[in-house]
Write a protein that holds these residues in place. Structure first.
Motif, PDB file in Angstrom:
ATOM      1  N   UNK A 296       0.897  -1.293   0.204  1.00  0.00           N
ATOM      2  CA  UNK A 296       0.046   0.323   0.384  1.00  0.00           C
ATOM      3  C   UNK A 296       0.933   1.030   0.080  1.00  0.00           C
ATOM      4  N   UNK A 297       1.749   0.946   0.750  1.00  0.00           N
ATOM      5  CA  UNK A 297       2.909   2.322   1.067  1.00  0.00           C
ATOM      6  C   UNK A 297       3.820   2.883  -0.187  1.00  0.00           C
ATOM      7  N   UNK A 298       3.900   1.206  -1.236  1.00  0.00           N
ATOM      8  CA  UNK A 298       4.720   1.643  -2.507  1.00  0.00           C
ATOM      9  C   UNK A 298       3.452   1.940  -3.652  1.00  0.00           C
ATOM     10  N   UNK A 299       2.077   1.308  -3.481  1.00  0.00           N
ATOM     11  CA  UNK A 299       0.475   2.488  -4.267  1.00  0.00           C
ATOM     12  C   UNK A 299       1.044   3.575  -4.269  1.00  0.00           C
ATOM     13  N   UNK A 300       1.167   4.614  -3.422  1.00  0.00           N
ATOM     14  CA  UNK A 300       0.984   5.504  -2.600  1.00  0.00           C
ATOM     15  C   UNK A 300       2.707   6.219  -3.392  1.00  0.00           C
ATOM     16  N   UNK A 301       3.635   5.539  -3.354  1.00  0.00           N
ATOM     17  CA  UNK A 301       5.034   6.333  -3.621  1.00  0.00           C
ATOM     18  C   UNK A 301       4.235   7.122  -5.064  1.00  0.00           C
ATOM     19  N   UNK A 302       3.284   5.583  -6.136  1.00  0.00           N
ATOM     20  CA  UNK A 302       3.397   5.644  -7.202  1.00  0.00           C
ATOM     21  C   UNK A 302       2.804   6.371  -7.592  1.00  0.00           C
ATOM     22  N   UNK A 303       1.593   7.100  -6.993  1.00  0.00           N
ATOM     23  CA  UNK A 303       0.714   8.568  -7.278  1.00  0.00           C
ATOM     24  C   UNK A 303      -0.360   7.300  -7.420  1.00  0.00           C
ATOM     25  N   UNK A 304      -0.508   6.420  -6.505  1.00  0.00           N
ATOM     26  CA  UNK A 304      -1.658   5.352  -7.322  1.00  0.00           C
ATOM     27  C   UNK A 304      -2.735   5.475  -5.892  1.00  0.00           C
ATOM     28  N   UNK A 305      -3.982   4.536  -5.945  1.00  0.00           N
ATOM     29  CA  UNK A 305      -4.534   4.647  -4.351  1.00  0.00           C
ATOM     30  C   UNK A 305      -3.877   3.921  -3.722  1.00  0.00           C
ATOM     31  N   UNK A 306      -3.541   4.125  -2.403  1.00  0.00           N
ATOM     32  CA  UNK A 306      -3.224   3.012  -1.265  1.00  0.00           C
ATOM     33  C   UNK A 306      -3.375   2.154  -1.249  1.00  0.00           C
ATOM     34  N   UNK A 307      -5.394   1.482  -1.641  1.00  0.00           N
ATOM     35  CA  UNK A 307      -5.660   0.658  -1.865  1.00  0.00           C
ATOM     36  C   UNK A 307      -5.306  -0.808  -2.775  1.00  0.00           C
ATOM     37  N   UNK A 308      -4.685  -0.392  -3.955  1.00  0.00           N
ATOM     38  CA  UNK A 308      -4.681  -0.577  -5.352  1.00  0.00           C
ATOM     39  C   UNK A 308      -3.610  -1.714  -4.885  1.00  0.00           C
ATOM     40  N   UNK A 309      -1.915  -1.001  -3.946  1.00  0.00           N
ATOM     41  CA  UNK A 309      -1.326  -2.629  -3.079  1.00  0.00           C
ATOM     42  C   UNK A 309      -2.506  -3.537  -2.569  1.00  0.00           C
ATOM     43  N   UNK A 310      -3.373  -3.526  -1.948  1.00  0.00           N
ATOM     44  CA  UNK A 310      -3.641  -4.754  -0.824  1.00  0.00           C
ATOM     45  C   UNK A 310      -4.037  -5.323  -1.976  1.00  0.00           C
ATOM     46  N   UNK A 311      -5.213  -4.964  -3.090  1.00  0.00           N
ATOM     47  CA  UNK A 311      -5.671  -5.542  -3.439  1.00  0.00           C
ATOM     48  C   UNK A 311      -5.133  -7.227  -4.444  1.00  0.00           C
ATOM     49  N   UNK A 312      -3.797  -5.869  -5.485  1.00  0.00           N
ATOM     50  CA  UNK A 312      -3.328  -6.489  -6.137  1.00  0.00           C
ATOM     51  C   UNK A 312      -2.893  -7.652  -5.434  1.00  0.00           C
ATOM     52  N   UNK A 313      -2.175  -7.764  -4.136  1.00  0.00           N
ATOM     53  CA  UNK A 313      -2.081  -8.830  -3.365  1.00  0.00           C
ATOM     54  C   UNK A 313      -3.092  -9.526  -2.790  1.00  0.00           C
ATOM     55  N   UNK A 314      -4.107  -9.811  -2.631  1.00  0.00           N
ATOM     56  CA  UNK A 314      -5.111 -10.179  -2.098  1.00  0.00           C
ATOM     57  C   UNK A 314      -5.671 -11.118  -3.889  1.00  0.00           C
ATOM     58  N   UNK A 315      -5.585 -10.511  -4.775  1.00  0.00           N
ATOM     59  CA  UNK A 315      -5.265 -11.201  -5.794  1.00  0.00           C
ATOM     60  C   UNK A 315      -4.533 -12.545  -6.447  1.00  0.00           C
ATOM     61  N   UNK A 316      -3.489 -12.301  -5.547  1.00  0.00           N
ATOM     62  CA  UNK A 316      -1.847 -13.285  -5.780  1.00  0.00           C
ATOM     63  C   UNK A 316      -1.915 -14.058  -4.997  1.00  0.00           C
TER      64      UNK A 316
END
Length: 781
Positions: A296-316
């Motif tokens: 989530x922190x990485x996603x925020x650093x990439x100008x994305x929503x914080x939830x994107x990282x959690x969502x992608x990891x959940x899919x994996x």
């Protein structure tokens, strides 16, 4: 003048000087986090001026308010998040009463709302992560053209229609409202998988054909929408230069590759090194939870929503047990049922319905929302009708794809925090979420009744079959010990080449760690190479392949596996029975006995399933009480207890089919009072018994006994006398207004077995005989 105040009491102290306002930020160092107790008298060390007690009090108040409204609204079938919205409006600036304002200022002082929302956003992050875990991403590749077509059209058409509408409003003088139009249309067009899955679970139609189609369409729509949103965020955060855009896009793709090729294989390694039947080590689970927030922190650093990282990891995460189910069980209560409602309430506390709505702005917002949803309904209904979906189901399907919920509230709050929409628009959008959610849920309950497709438009019972026809049975299995019980009963049914049996075996597995229910046909998988993968149903497949081989030409077995929620398993059973034109469903009793007669297990979910099937099954149904195996090489002493009624007539038809097996010795006990009643039921009962009375003299393995019984105690005494003389009993379930059962109904422990079945299964009888309780499902039910 210097004034010391606690940071939780107020972030800003207002001082008026020379008609100017200064904000003097005061901070107590070190901050008071934990209270010294109720008895401390120092003003700035009071319990409610410490951070942690105040946070706990705020969460407790929100919990109490939401549960209070939930207690009343649940009976009116309001969506589950509506009480949380009401709590937010009550605690926010929308309702302005002097006493209430004083309470809110003391318990929710300025600045603490943001702190509370930040902490409880952990719950929303975990909710998004769990949603990703429960998603079956392979559905995207397996989804048929219906879901793809409807998903793409429902996304594209509203956006295309909105372009000329926005152009028209741009020519009007709308002031600040102009900048809200783009986000407004986008917010109403997008739909979340988590919202739809929650709605379908609330309505208990996630297992229905319409629910499966909706989940497939929404999954496609959500993945496409997330992809487009990521690209848009990259474009918006790069300042427009190609170099920055390329770097941001490469970094985003690198994060996704890291998840797919590092995290996912690592999770499969965890699954591989977890012994079957054992829980995943807590250390692995904790590492994955840490990865959720790190990504989530990485996603925020990439100008994305914080939830994107959690969502992608959940899919994996590999869905289902052991890892997916372990994560869901560990996080669901903490995140979804405790922090998430508080998070929603905090977001709605920003809404101020007391702001001045001009007629123009209110009309534009309302018209945009209304037109967008009408266009989306049409865009869903038309392709659904072209795919041969009935009109009512097409309308219900369109309503599902217009659902709104918690994810939408969070998205609107993000737009408001980023100043992408005004306070008026934010307030209107939150209200629209509640209205649309209520309309969607109410409309679905009115339009779609999944049980109606199980109605008996034609006779599906054993009595309606011709004497020389085969018998089609749907046999349900929950645990491995059910296999031998069902094969014994199928042997009793005496399959022959002239009178074959077709068995559809359904292995029912509880859905844990995923959202999408699955129905697998193992006949279709036989030609596939399964490699080293072990199926949940391998033992079932082997057992019934052996049964089919032993009864070559006389029995055919088709194996299916259904993975679904216990409360929705009846949908899988009824749908398969309907599709396969089954005449009888056999389900195991919820209790299991050991060799010495002690109850080993008592599964309340199986009992609940049996009750539901008795109500909605599209054919006859039998509940199997199994205590001990029947020896293959010895004779079987079979008894049929007959007192009259359609269930007994159905059970008698099944019992007569067993006579083709010379190993079976059937005894039909007719419990009669001796009175003659000239009514239709009496005539039908006599006609059913005529064949037994006439033919038993010429058949060596059947006998008929008429027993005079006048009341319930007499029936109980007779059954106690014969219970140990037989290995298996076939009985009917319902005996309404029957003098032979008078007084026994009050003492029945298991109503699903009926009076006679309950007596035979009672531990008081100390019997080891099996019992099959039959209920006829005719055209009139």
């Amino acid at each position: 003048m210097n004034t010391i105040i606690n940071v939780n009491q107020s972030l800003f102290l207002t001082i008026d000087k020379f008609n100017e306002t200064f904000y003097n930020v005061c901070y107590a160092s070190p901050p008071t986090i934990v209270s010294d107790g109720l008895w401390v008298q120092i003003d700035y060390r009071k319990p409610m001026k410490a951070s942690l007690p105040l946070l706990e009090l705020q969460m407790l108040i929100i919990f109490c308010i939401t549960q209070f409204f939930h207690f009343f609204l649940k009976h009116l079938d309001f969506p589950l998040f509506v009480p949380q919205v009401i709590a937010g409006l009550l605690l926010g600036p929308s309702i302005q009463l002097e006493a209430l304002d004083r309470f809110k200022k003391s318990v929710f002082p300025y600045g603490t709302q943001d702190t509370l929302a930040t902490i409880t956003s952990i719950g929303y992050t975990l909710f998004i992560f769990i949603t990703g875990v429960q998603m079956d991403l392979s559905m995207v590749t397996r989804t048929g053209h219906k879901a793809w077509t409807i998903a793409i059209i429902s996304l594209v058409v509203p956006l295309i229609i909105s372009v000329p509408v926005i152009g028209f409003y741009l020519q009007s003088n709308l002031g600040e409202l102009i900048k809200d139009l783009g986000p407004l249309v986008l917010s109403q067009t997008m739909i979340s998988f988590a919202v739809v899955a929650s709605l379908l679970n609330e309505l208990k139609i996630i297992n229905s054909e319409l629910g499966r189609l909706a989940l497939s369409s929404v999954l496609v729509s959500d993945i496409v929408g997330t992809t487009v949103s990521c690209v848009a965020n990259v474009l918006g955060g790069t300042g427009g230069t190609m170099k920055q855009f390329s770097l941001s896009l490469v970094a985003l793709i690198a994060m996704i590759i890291f998840v797919l090729f590092v995290c996912r294989p690592a999770m499969y390694w965890i699954v591989k090194h977890t012994r079957e039947g054992r829980l995943v080590d807590d250390g692995y689970v904790n590492i994955i939870i840490i990865m959720v927030f790190a990504l989530g922190w990485v996603s925020a650093k990439l100008d994305q929503d914080f939830m994107l990282g959690a969502f992608v990891l959940g899919l994996a995460v590999p869905e289902g047990p052991p890892l997916g189910s372990a994560l869901v069980k560990k996080l669901e209560l903490f995140g979804q049922f405790w922090f998430l409602p508080t998070y929603v309430t905090c977001l709605v506390m920003k809404v101020d319905l007391s702001v001045n709505f001009s007629q123009t702005s209110f009309g534009v917002i309302a018209s945009f929302i209304t037109v967008t949803h009408i266009v989306k309904v049409i865009a869903c209904v038309v392709p659904a009708l072209m795919c041969k979906i009935p009109l009512k189901d097409a309308l219900a399907f369109a309503l599902i794809l217009n659902a709104k919920g918690v994810v939408d509230i969070s998205f609107f709050s993000t737009l408001y925090d980023d100043s992408a929409i005004s306070a008026q628009t934010y307030a209107a959008l939150i209200v629209s979420v509640v209205i649309i959610a209520c309309i969607v849920k109410g409309g679905l309950k009115f339009l779609y009744d999944p049980s109606r497709k199980y109605a008996g438009y034609q006779k599906r019972n054993i009595m309606s079959l011709k004497s020389n026809s085969g018998l089609r049975i749907l046999a349900c299995i929950h645990k491995q010990h059910n296999i031998s019980a069902l094969t014994d009963v199928l042997d009793i049914c005496s399959p022959t080449t002239q009178h074959p049996i077709i068995v559809d075996v359904l292995h029912l597995i509880e859905l844990v760690g995923r959202t999408c229910p699955i129905l697998i046909s193992h006949r279709l998988q036989k030609s596939l190479s399964m490699g080293s993968h072990k199926s949940y149903s391998d033992d079932v497949i082997l057992a019934f392949d052996h049964f089919e081989h032993e009864n070559y030409g006389a029995a055919t077995a088709h194996i299916y596996t259904a993975i679904s929620s216990p409360t929705l398993m009846h949908d899988d059973v009824c749908q398969l029975a309907l599709d396969k034109v089954a005449s009888l469903i056999i389900v195991p009793f919820h209790q299991r006995w050991s060799a010495d007669g002690v109850i080993e297990s008592d599964d309340k979910n199986i009992r609940s399933l049996n009750f539901t099937l008795l109500e909605v099954a599209p054919c006859s149904i039998g509940i199997l009480v199994y205590r001990s195996p029947l020896l293959n090489n010895s004779s079987v002493r079979l008894a049929m207890i007959y007192m009259g009624g359609k269930d007994d007539r159905e059970a008698l038809c099944l019992a007569k089919r067993t006579l083709r097996n010379p190993r079976i010795n059937l005894v039909v006990y007719h419990l009669a009072t001796g009175e003659r009643m000239q009514n239709l039921e009496y005539l039908l009962d006599n006609k059913a018994l005529e064949g037994v009375q006439k033919s038993h003299n010429g058949m060596e393995n059947m006998s008929y006994h008429e027993v005079k019984v006048n009341d319930g105690p007499g029936t109980s005494a007779f059954l106690r006398d014969i219970v140990n003389e037989h290995d298996f009993f076939i009985v009917g379930r319902r005996h309404e207004n029957n003098p032979q059962t008078s007084g026994l109904t009050t003492w029945s422990e298991f109503q699903e077995l009926g009076v006679i079945g309950d007596l035979l299964a009672s531990s008081d009888f100390e019997s080891r005989a099996g019992v099959l309780v039959v209920q006829q499902q005719g055209k009139d039910t």
